[in-house]
Design a protein around this motif. Sequence first.
Motif, PDB file in Angstrom:
ATOM      1  N   TYR A 157       0.905  -1.205  -0.032  1.00  0.00           N
ATOM      2  CA  TYR A 157       0.161   0.008   0.181  1.00  0.00           C
ATOM      3  C   TYR A 157       0.879   1.237  -0.046  1.00  0.00           C
ATOM      4  O   TYR A 157       0.267   2.328   0.060  1.00  0.00           O
ATOM      5  N   GLN A 158       2.234   1.000  -0.203  1.00  0.00           N
ATOM      6  CA  GLN A 158       3.026   2.320  -0.193  1.00  0.00           C
ATOM      7  C   GLN A 158       3.440   2.665  -1.560  1.00  0.00           C
ATOM      8  O   GLN A 158       3.672   1.555  -2.482  1.00  0.00           O
ATOM      9  N   MET A 159       3.443   4.138  -1.942  1.00  0.00           N
ATOM     10  CA  MET A 159       3.712   4.388  -3.196  1.00  0.00           C
ATOM     11  C   MET A 159       5.138   4.848  -3.361  1.00  0.00           C
ATOM     12  O   MET A 159       5.679   5.873  -2.344  1.00  0.00           O
ATOM     13  N   PRO A 160       5.947   4.219  -4.013  1.00  0.00           N
ATOM     14  CA  PRO A 160       7.369   4.484  -3.959  1.00  0.00           C
ATOM     15  C   PRO A 160       7.534   5.959  -4.600  1.00  0.00           C
ATOM     16  O   PRO A 160       7.092   6.222  -5.356  1.00  0.00           O
ATOM     17  N   ARG A 161       8.629   6.656  -4.258  1.00  0.00           N
ATOM     18  CA  ARG A 161       9.222   7.777  -5.028  1.00  0.00           C
ATOM     19  C   ARG A 161       9.749   7.569  -6.327  1.00  0.00           C
ATOM     20  O   ARG A 161       9.583   8.293  -7.400  1.00  0.00           O
ATOM     21  N   LEU A 162      10.432   6.499  -6.332  1.00  0.00           N
ATOM     22  CA  LEU A 162      11.305   6.095  -7.635  1.00  0.00           C
ATOM     23  C   LEU A 162      10.799   4.859  -8.088  1.00  0.00           C
ATOM     24  O   LEU A 162      10.744   4.011  -7.521  1.00  0.00           O
ATOM     25  N   MET A 163      10.749   4.811  -9.578  1.00  0.00           N
ATOM     26  CA  MET A 163      10.382   3.418 -10.152  1.00  0.00           C
ATOM     27  C   MET A 163      11.492   3.127 -11.100  1.00  0.00           C
ATOM     28  O   MET A 163      11.814   4.112 -12.075  1.00  0.00           O
ATOM     29  N   LYS A 164      11.952   2.106 -11.268  1.00  0.00           N
ATOM     30  CA  LYS A 164      12.793   1.854 -12.505  1.00  0.00           C
ATOM     31  C   LYS A 164      12.220   1.140 -13.546  1.00  0.00           C
ATOM     32  O   LYS A 164      11.605   0.070 -13.591  1.00  0.00           O
TER      33      LYS A 164
ATOM     34  N   GLN B  57      17.449  18.317 -14.021  1.00  0.00           N
ATOM     35  CA  GLN B  57      17.569  16.981 -13.841  1.00  0.00           C
ATOM     36  C   GLN B  57      16.094  16.457 -13.711  1.00  0.00           C
ATOM     37  O   GLN B  57      15.522  16.856 -12.661  1.00  0.00           O
ATOM     38  N   PRO B  58      15.693  15.462 -14.550  1.00  0.00           N
ATOM     39  CA  PRO B  58      14.379  14.991 -14.310  1.00  0.00           C
ATOM     40  C   PRO B  58      14.079  14.202 -13.018  1.00  0.00           C
ATOM     41  O   PRO B  58      15.045  13.703 -12.633  1.00  0.00           O
ATOM     42  N   GLY B  59      12.976  14.768 -12.599  1.00  0.00           N
ATOM     43  CA  GLY B  59      12.539  13.846 -11.294  1.00  0.00           C
ATOM     44  C   GLY B  59      13.109  14.623  -9.733  1.00  0.00           C
ATOM     45  O   GLY B  59      12.451  14.399  -8.885  1.00  0.00           O
ATOM     46  N   CYS B  60      13.837  15.582 -10.163  1.00  0.00           N
ATOM     47  CA  CYS B  60      14.437  16.437  -8.774  1.00  0.00           C
ATOM     48  C   CYS B  60      13.235  17.165  -8.334  1.00  0.00           C
ATOM     49  O   CYS B  60      13.032  16.963  -7.062  1.00  0.00           O
ATOM     50  N   SER B  61      12.493  18.021  -8.924  1.00  0.00           N
ATOM     51  CA  SER B  61      11.409  18.644  -8.670  1.00  0.00           C
ATOM     52  C   SER B  61      10.357  17.867  -7.963  1.00  0.00           C
ATOM     53  O   SER B  61       9.834  18.404  -7.009  1.00  0.00           O
ATOM     54  N   ASN B  62      10.151  16.740  -8.532  1.00  0.00           N
ATOM     55  CA  ASN B  62       9.087  16.061  -7.949  1.00  0.00           C
ATOM     56  C   ASN B  62       9.594  15.362  -6.351  1.00  0.00           C
ATOM     57  O   ASN B  62       8.782  15.431  -5.542  1.00  0.00           O
ATOM     58  N   VAL B  63      10.651  15.009  -6.333  1.00  0.00           N
ATOM     59  CA  VAL B  63      11.476  14.386  -5.001  1.00  0.00           C
ATOM     60  C   VAL B  63      11.498  15.662  -4.190  1.00  0.00           C
ATOM     61  O   VAL B  63      10.980  15.415  -3.007  1.00  0.00           O
ATOM     62  N   CYS B  64      12.013  16.865  -4.430  1.00  0.00           N
ATOM     63  CA  CYS B  64      12.081  17.898  -3.513  1.00  0.00           C
ATOM     64  C   CYS B  64      10.704  18.248  -3.275  1.00  0.00           C
ATOM     65  O   CYS B  64      10.392  18.537  -1.863  1.00  0.00           O
ATOM     66  N   TYR B  65       9.507  18.484  -4.077  1.00  0.00           N
ATOM     67  CA  TYR B  65       8.182  18.546  -3.732  1.00  0.00           C
ATOM     68  C   TYR B  65       7.508  17.799  -2.625  1.00  0.00           C
ATOM     69  O   TYR B  65       6.945  18.063  -1.691  1.00  0.00           O
ATOM     70  N   PRO B 167      18.730  12.690  -3.803  1.00  0.00           N
ATOM     71  CA  PRO B 167      18.895  12.276  -5.051  1.00  0.00           C
ATOM     72  C   PRO B 167      17.512  12.183  -5.969  1.00  0.00           C
ATOM     73  O   PRO B 167      16.461  12.106  -5.137  1.00  0.00           O
ATOM     74  N   PRO B 168      17.360  12.408  -7.262  1.00  0.00           N
ATOM     75  CA  PRO B 168      18.573  12.556  -8.084  1.00  0.00           C
ATOM     76  C   PRO B 168      18.927  13.844  -8.190  1.00  0.00           C
ATOM     77  O   PRO B 168      19.733  14.187  -9.475  1.00  0.00           O
ATOM     78  N   CYS B 169      18.652  14.796  -7.389  1.00  0.00           N
ATOM     79  CA  CYS B 169      19.076  16.277  -7.643  1.00  0.00           C
ATOM     80  C   CYS B 169      20.740  16.254  -7.400  1.00  0.00           C
ATOM     81  O   CYS B 169      21.301  15.643  -6.204  1.00  0.00           O
ATOM     82  N   PRO B 170      21.192  16.947  -8.158  1.00  0.00           N
ATOM     83  CA  PRO B 170      22.820  16.922  -8.073  1.00  0.00           C
ATOM     84  C   PRO B 170      23.327  17.916  -7.109  1.00  0.00           C
ATOM     85  O   PRO B 170      22.855  19.574  -7.183  1.00  0.00           O
ATOM     86  N   ASN B 171      24.120  17.719  -6.091  1.00  0.00           N
ATOM     87  CA  ASN B 171      24.423  18.746  -5.118  1.00  0.00           C
ATOM     88  C   ASN B 171      23.253  19.331  -4.667  1.00  0.00           C
ATOM     89  O   ASN B 171      22.215  18.492  -4.081  1.00  0.00           O
ATOM     90  N   VAL B 172      23.460  20.500  -4.087  1.00  0.00           N
ATOM     91  CA  VAL B 172      22.188  21.135  -3.629  1.00  0.00           C
ATOM     92  C   VAL B 172      21.599  21.917  -4.710  1.00  0.00           C
ATOM     93  O   VAL B 172      22.102  22.613  -5.310  1.00  0.00           O
ATOM     94  N   VAL B 173      20.437  22.045  -4.389  1.00  0.00           N
ATOM     95  CA  VAL B 173      19.369  22.789  -5.426  1.00  0.00           C
ATOM     96  C   VAL B 173      18.481  23.634  -4.894  1.00  0.00           C
ATOM     97  O   VAL B 173      17.684  23.416  -4.091  1.00  0.00           O
ATOM     98  N   ASP B 174      18.293  24.641  -5.400  1.00  0.00           N
ATOM     99  CA  ASP B 174      17.253  25.807  -4.946  1.00  0.00           C
ATOM    100  C   ASP B 174      16.062  25.703  -5.573  1.00  0.00           C
ATOM    101  O   ASP B 174      15.829  25.441  -6.753  1.00  0.00           O
ATOM    102  N   CYS B 175      14.811  25.356  -4.508  1.00  0.00           N
ATOM    103  CA  CYS B 175      13.679  25.226  -5.320  1.00  0.00           C
ATOM    104  C   CYS B 175      12.850  26.398  -4.877  1.00  0.00           C
ATOM    105  O   CYS B 175      12.761  26.724  -3.550  1.00  0.00           O
ATOM    106  N   PHE B 176      11.759  26.962  -5.593  1.00  0.00           N
ATOM    107  CA  PHE B 176      11.032  28.097  -5.185  1.00  0.00           C
ATOM    108  C   PHE B 176       9.449  27.605  -5.164  1.00  0.00           C
ATOM    109  O   PHE B 176       9.053  27.000  -6.288  1.00  0.00           O
ATOM    110  N   ILE B 177       8.920  28.096  -4.178  1.00  0.00           N
ATOM    111  CA  ILE B 177       7.667  27.674  -3.845  1.00  0.00           C
ATOM    112  C   ILE B 177       6.822  28.749  -4.714  1.00  0.00           C
ATOM    113  O   ILE B 177       7.093  29.939  -4.587  1.00  0.00           O
TER     114      ILE B 177
END
Lengths: 222, 212
Positions: A157-164, B57-65, B167-177
């Motif tokens: 029931y958990q949604m992972p952040r990353l999928m390969k 970097q794709p995915g970085c904003s998703n993960v940070c959000y 990850p996958p953000c490279p180093n430290v990234v500024d994100c703006f709300i």
Amino acid sequence: MDWGALQTVLGGVNKHSTGIGKIWLTVLFIFRIMILVVAAESVWGDEQQDFVCNTLQPGCRNVCYDHFFPISHIRLWALQLIFVSTPALLVAMHVAYRRHEKKRRFRNGEKIDIEELKNEKFHIRGPLWWTYTSSIFFRIAFEAIFMYVFYYMYDGYQMPRLMKCSAWPCPNTVDCFVSRPTEKTTFTIFMLAVSGICMMLNLAELCYLVIKVCWKDSRKTT
Amino acid sequence: MNWGVFEGLLSGVNKYSTAFGRIWLALVFIFRLLVYVVAAERVWSDDHKDFDCNTRQPGCSNVCYDHFFPVSHIRLWALQLILVTCPSLLVIMHVAYREDREKKNREKNGENCPKLYSNTGKKHGGLWWTYLLSLVFKATVDMVFLYIFYRFYRNYTLPRVVKCELPPCPNVVDCFISRPTEKNIFTLFMVVTACICVVLSLVEAIYLIGKR
């Protein structure tokens, strides 16, 4: 045709339900349908747009999204709520049939008060008891089936952040990122918990009905 | 099933509430629910789309959000409003149960039998306890959600920039709300109205206990 129409139909069943049945109906409408409509739908609203894969290969994102989300949670919940509410229609149909029979007897000359007939509350006895009990049984079965489908489709029931993803046309293995995974996990667990509560309520109602009948039978024989 | 239908369900409780209860209900419907539906929802509608990170970097904003907004304000408020108004349904159900008992009693013993309750809506006996418990529950729900907001979003405010190094953000990234000031204003507004509601519920509980 929307959730409001379902509410109108099921509201009529409320009169002929047991106390536990009324609580179940309230929990269904407020903690499941309402939460689905006002909160969960907006969490899943942008799920495909914001499903991002680390590649510029056209089509890869579409294929990966389709691979990991064969049916979206939102649609499964909508189906689950529809299936779980429909057994109550069996009871509504049975009550309507009995009213129709009474009206027929009235037309054939028996004296029946029409106003009283419209508002009459049928007690859960005899054939109605069987209809009501089987409707509860179906509700429990549908809840269990959908809980299992969720577990099977999404590996828990958990949604992972990353999928390969390595489906064609993605080159080798590609990282794909889901949008709002924590919020989605929170809502999935919430809906699962409420399904569990509904199932407990249904089981309690089933036990109550069975015990009531056994107690009545034992009173008749003594 | 939407907020309008829910509101319809709850306006019935107005009849059985004290004056404080009616003020509380008006406060919740006008200053919390209405503000939520007509204003707050729009402010947060583009919060994921316009969460911009300084990287391609794709995915970085998703993960940070996801890291900075585990559960969005809007969803927490929806849950809070539903949970805070549900105890009133208990009161409505208790009165309906009393009326049902009264009806059954009349059916069994005839029209001229002594009534079970002098007035089914008056807060005596079991209904007093139900009402008091509903007040305590409402105050508790509001306090719990205020605490959850405090844990998720320090000081109830959102900064303009957040620094993200997952990850996958490279180093430290500024994100703006997106729209941080507007979001802070609305968050503060909802926090203040929640506090007022908590105080009202507690005052009403003390008044009820004192009256008895």
